[in-house]
Design a protein around this motif. Structure first.
Motif, short mmCIF file in Angstrom:
data_model
loop_
_atom_site.label_atom_id
_atom_site.label_comp_id
_atom_site.label_asym_id
_atom_site.label_seq_id
_atom_site.Cartn_x
_atom_site.Cartn_y
_atom_site.Cartn_z
N LEU A 47 -5.29 16.26 -22.91
CA LEU A 47 -4.04 15.52 -22.82
C LEU A 47 -3.88 14.56 -24.00
CD1 LEU A 47 -3.97 14.73 -19.01
CD2 LEU A 47 -2.37 16.19 -20.24
N CYS A 48 -4.93 13.82 -24.31
CA CYS A 48 -4.87 12.87 -25.43
C CYS A 48 -4.65 13.61 -26.75
CB CYS A 48 -6.13 12.03 -25.50
SG CYS A 48 -6.17 10.69 -24.31
N LYS A 49 -5.34 14.71 -26.94
CA LYS A 49 -5.20 15.49 -28.16
C LYS A 49 -3.76 15.96 -28.35
CE LYS A 49 -6.69 19.68 -30.46
NZ LYS A 49 -7.25 21.00 -30.28
N LYS A 50 -3.17 16.52 -27.31
CA LYS A 50 -1.81 17.04 -27.40
C LYS A 50 -0.80 15.91 -27.62
CE LYS A 50 -2.64 21.32 -27.21
NZ LYS A 50 -2.38 22.16 -28.39
N LEU A 51 -0.99 14.79 -26.97
CA LEU A 51 -0.08 13.67 -27.18
C LEU A 51 -0.18 13.14 -28.61
CD1 LEU A 51 -0.44 11.81 -23.78
CD2 LEU A 51 1.64 12.85 -24.70
N ARG A 52 -1.39 13.01 -29.12
CA ARG A 52 -1.57 12.53 -30.49
C ARG A 52 -0.96 13.49 -31.50
NH1 ARG A 52 -7.46 10.93 -28.78
NH2 ARG A 52 -7.07 8.80 -28.07
N GLU A 53 -1.08 14.79 -31.24
CA GLU A 53 -0.47 15.79 -32.12
C GLU A 53 1.05 15.64 -32.18
OE1 GLU A 53 -1.76 19.59 -30.67
OE2 GLU A 53 -3.77 19.36 -31.52
N ASN A 54 1.62 15.03 -31.15
CA ASN A 54 3.06 14.83 -31.08
C ASN A 54 3.45 13.38 -31.33
OD1 ASN A 54 4.41 17.50 -30.24
ND2 ASN A 54 2.55 17.40 -28.98
N ASP A 55 2.61 12.68 -32.09
CA ASP A 55 2.88 11.33 -32.58
C ASP A 55 2.94 10.25 -31.51
OD1 ASP A 55 2.97 12.28 -35.21
OD2 ASP A 55 5.07 12.86 -34.97
N PHE A 56 2.22 10.44 -30.42
CA PHE A 56 2.07 9.39 -29.43
C PHE A 56 0.76 8.66 -29.69
CE2 PHE A 56 4.91 12.27 -27.25
CZ PHE A 56 5.74 11.43 -26.54
N PHE A 57 0.74 7.36 -29.41
CA PHE A 57 -0.50 6.60 -29.41
C PHE A 57 -1.08 6.77 -28.01
CE2 PHE A 57 -2.79 2.77 -28.23
CZ PHE A 57 -3.73 2.70 -29.25
N CYS A 58 -2.29 7.28 -27.92
CA CYS A 58 -2.85 7.60 -26.60
C CYS A 58 -4.25 7.03 -26.46
CB CYS A 58 -2.88 9.11 -26.44
SG CYS A 58 -3.53 9.63 -24.85
N GLU A 59 -4.48 6.39 -25.33
CA GLU A 59 -5.82 5.96 -24.94
C GLU A 59 -6.14 6.64 -23.62
OE1 GLU A 59 -8.04 4.17 -26.48
OE2 GLU A 59 -6.80 3.45 -28.13
N GLY A 60 -7.36 7.04 -23.45
CA GLY A 60 -7.76 7.69 -22.21
C GLY A 60 -8.99 7.05 -21.61
N VAL A 61 -8.96 6.88 -20.29
CA VAL A 61 -10.10 6.32 -19.56
C VAL A 61 -10.37 7.17 -18.32
CG1 VAL A 61 -9.73 3.97 -20.37
CG2 VAL A 61 -8.63 4.72 -18.28
#
Length: 67
Positions: free
Chosen positions: A16-30
């Protein structure tokens, strides 16, 4: 947009984080409710993607704590 993902399944969290980052979102996962609360005290997020069943934690309770 800043997104916090709370997901106890590490593989799904990373995807999920990878795909969001690929689409220019800042993502943190816990992976735990406790970690999510720590992140939320330190930063503001626009969206939280919250798993309901977090192993020993409960996503519904976490949602109530966040509200």
């Amino acid at each position: 947009m800043k997104v916090l993902i709370v997901e106890d399944d590490k593989t799904l969290l990373e995807l999920l984080c990878k795909k969001l980052r690929e689409n220019d979102f800042f993502c943190e996962g816990v992976q735990t409710a406790q970690d999510a609360l720590l992140y939320l005290k330190a930063e503001e997020f626009d969206v939280i993607c919250l798993d309901i069943m977090l192993g020993k934690d409960n996503g519904i309770s976490l949602c109530k704590d966040i509200r």
